[in-house]
Design an enzyme around this catalytic site. Structure first.
Site, PDB file in Angstrom:
ATOM      1  N   SER A  25       0.814  -1.215   0.000  1.00 61.00           N
ATOM      2  CA  SER A  25       0.000   0.000   0.000  1.00 61.00           C
ATOM      3  C   SER A  25       0.848   1.266   0.000  1.00 61.00           C
ATOM      4  O   SER A  25       0.449   2.281  -0.574  1.00 61.00           O
ATOM      5  CB  SER A  25      -0.973  -0.007   1.175  1.00 61.00           C
ATOM      6  OG  SER A  25      -0.280  -0.018   2.403  1.00 61.00           O
ATOM      7  N   TYR A  83       3.568   1.938  -1.670  1.00 64.98           N
ATOM      8  CA  TYR A  83       3.849   2.288  -3.061  1.00 64.98           C
ATOM      9  C   TYR A  83       2.561   2.549  -3.839  1.00 64.98           C
ATOM     10  O   TYR A  83       2.484   3.490  -4.635  1.00 64.98           O
ATOM     11  CB  TYR A  83       4.674   1.192  -3.742  1.00 64.98           C
ATOM     12  CG  TYR A  83       6.153   1.279  -3.458  1.00 64.98           C
ATOM     13  CD1 TYR A  83       6.866   2.441  -3.711  1.00 64.98           C
ATOM     14  CD2 TYR A  83       6.846   0.189  -2.956  1.00 64.98           C
ATOM     15  CE1 TYR A  83       8.231   2.525  -3.467  1.00 64.98           C
ATOM     16  CE2 TYR A  83       8.213   0.258  -2.705  1.00 64.98           C
ATOM     17  CZ  TYR A  83       8.898   1.426  -2.968  1.00 64.98           C
ATOM     18  OH  TYR A  83      10.250   1.506  -2.733  1.00 64.98           O
ATOM     19  N   ARG A 113      -0.201   3.791  -2.953  1.00 61.37           N
ATOM     20  CA  ARG A 113      -0.737   5.121  -2.632  1.00 61.37           C
ATOM     21  C   ARG A 113       0.057   6.238  -3.299  1.00 61.37           C
ATOM     22  O   ARG A 113      -0.362   7.394  -3.285  1.00 61.37           O
ATOM     23  CB  ARG A 113      -0.759   5.322  -1.122  1.00 61.37           C
ATOM     24  CG  ARG A 113      -1.753   4.411  -0.443  1.00 61.37           C
ATOM     25  CD  ARG A 113      -1.593   4.401   1.055  1.00 61.37           C
ATOM     26  NE  ARG A 113      -2.266   3.240   1.599  1.00 61.37           N
ATOM     27  CZ  ARG A 113      -3.034   3.266   2.675  1.00 61.37           C
ATOM     28  NH1 ARG A 113      -3.217   4.392   3.335  1.00 61.37           N
ATOM     29  NH2 ARG A 113      -3.607   2.161   3.098  1.00 61.37           N
ATOM     30  N   THR A 125      11.541 -11.898 -11.026  1.00 61.47           N
ATOM     31  CA  THR A 125      11.606 -10.701 -11.850  1.00 61.47           C
ATOM     32  C   THR A 125      10.359  -9.881 -11.554  1.00 61.47           C
ATOM     33  O   THR A 125       9.244 -10.379 -11.644  1.00 61.47           O
ATOM     34  CB  THR A 125      11.703 -11.046 -13.348  1.00 61.47           C
ATOM     35  OG1 THR A 125      12.942 -11.737 -13.577  1.00 61.47           O
ATOM     36  CG2 THR A 125      11.676  -9.799 -14.216  1.00 61.47           C
ATOM     37  N   GLU A 182       8.017  -6.387 -12.107  1.00 57.93           N
ATOM     38  CA  GLU A 182       7.678  -5.296 -13.013  1.00 57.93           C
ATOM     39  C   GLU A 182       7.082  -4.171 -12.180  1.00 57.93           C
ATOM     40  O   GLU A 182       6.127  -4.383 -11.433  1.00 57.93           O
ATOM     41  CB  GLU A 182       6.697  -5.762 -14.087  1.00 57.93           C
ATOM     42  CG  GLU A 182       6.505  -4.763 -15.217  1.00 57.93           C
ATOM     43  CD  GLU A 182       5.357  -3.808 -14.965  1.00 57.93           C
ATOM     44  OE1 GLU A 182       5.453  -2.660 -15.446  1.00 57.93           O
ATOM     45  OE2 GLU A 182       4.388  -4.168 -14.294  1.00 57.93           O
ATOM     46  N   GLN A 203       3.968  -8.159  -1.524  1.00 61.72           N
ATOM     47  CA  GLN A 203       3.726  -9.255  -0.593  1.00 61.72           C
ATOM     48  C   GLN A 203       3.344 -10.512  -1.361  1.00 61.72           C
ATOM     49  O   GLN A 203       2.533 -10.469  -2.283  1.00 61.72           O
ATOM     50  CB  GLN A 203       2.613  -8.907   0.389  1.00 61.72           C
ATOM     51  CG  GLN A 203       2.428 -10.004   1.430  1.00 61.72           C
ATOM     52  CD  GLN A 203       1.387  -9.645   2.462  1.00 61.72           C
ATOM     53  OE1 GLN A 203       0.204  -9.635   2.175  1.00 61.72           O
ATOM     54  NE2 GLN A 203       1.851  -9.346   3.659  1.00 61.72           N
ATOM     55  N   TYR A 228       5.665 -26.811 -12.663  1.00 62.93           N
ATOM     56  CA  TYR A 228       6.464 -25.920 -13.507  1.00 62.93           C
ATOM     57  C   TYR A 228       7.808 -26.569 -13.836  1.00 62.93           C
ATOM     58  O   TYR A 228       8.290 -26.490 -14.965  1.00 62.93           O
ATOM     59  CB  TYR A 228       6.665 -24.586 -12.789  1.00 62.93           C
ATOM     60  CG  TYR A 228       7.171 -23.492 -13.682  1.00 62.93           C
ATOM     61  CD1 TYR A 228       6.307 -22.818 -14.539  1.00 62.93           C
ATOM     62  CD2 TYR A 228       8.507 -23.118 -13.674  1.00 62.93           C
ATOM     63  CE1 TYR A 228       6.766 -21.803 -15.366  1.00 62.93           C
ATOM     64  CE2 TYR A 228       8.971 -22.102 -14.494  1.00 62.93           C
ATOM     65  CZ  TYR A 228       8.099 -21.453 -15.339  1.00 62.93           C
ATOM     66  OH  TYR A 228       8.559 -20.455 -16.161  1.00 62.93           O
TER      67      TYR A 228
END
Length: 184
Positions: free
Chosen positions: A108, A110, A112, A131, A133, A152, A166
């Protein structure tokens, strides 16, 4: 499928090296928080960044992505240009169990400020550095702090093990060590 608690995350990190390095409590004093929380783990962003620039390209094509679209820096902070993005990687290395899937949500602090983090789920038996983004949705430059919390990770454990993980399908981003650009 149930979300996993701090007790489960701690046990898996300590006994199965699921998160390395691992902070078993949330670090908050004077930093954007990181470490273990009630139902998740706040990962840190490393000091390696690739900042997007449109100097060399007129179009972004995920099938033919040009590495020259980025300026690579190593720094304690990253300034993301207005309405642009940067790629980074996590400080932590993750090893996801075969019966677990993770979801990443932004912090939150960032959000905000108009900074959005996008990470796809960590699939069963995926491992590597993440990685990340980082999008700056504002008309102003935005500052990202290395070695502090960025997003998080929530862990969900299935009631049965998947048929194909995977790792089994030899995923193209398995065991990634640094910031990995799009692959086909």
């Amino acid at each position: 499928m149930a979300i996993k608690s701090d007790r489960w995350i701690r046990r898996m990190a300590q006994e199965h090296d699921m998160i390395n390095p691992f902070y078993e409590k949330q670090m908050r004093q004077g930093v954007i928080s990181y470490g273990l929380s009630s139902y998740g783990y706040d990962l840190r962003v490393a000091d390696e960044f690739k900042i997007f620039t449109n100097v060399n390209n007129a179009i972004v094509d995920p099938k033919h992505f040009d590495e020259k679209s980025f300026v690579t820096i190593t720094s304690d902070v990253c300034i993301v240009p207005p309405n642009s993005f940067a790629l980074a990687r996590s400080v932590e290395y993750f090893k996801i169990p075969r019966d677990v899937l993770t979801i990443c949500v932004g912090k939150s602090t960032y959000a905000r400020c108009g900074i959005i983090v996008n990470v796809t789920p960590f699939e069963p038996e995926w491992e590597g550095y993440v990685t990340l983004e980082i999008s700056n949705t504002t008309p102003l430059p935005a500052k990202i702090y290395a070695n502090e919390g960025l997003c998080q990770i929530l862990f969900f454990q299935s009631d049965e093990v998947c048929e194909i993980s995977y790792k089994d399908k030899k995923g193209k981003y398995q065991s990634q060590k640094g910031i990995v650009l799009p692959k086909l």
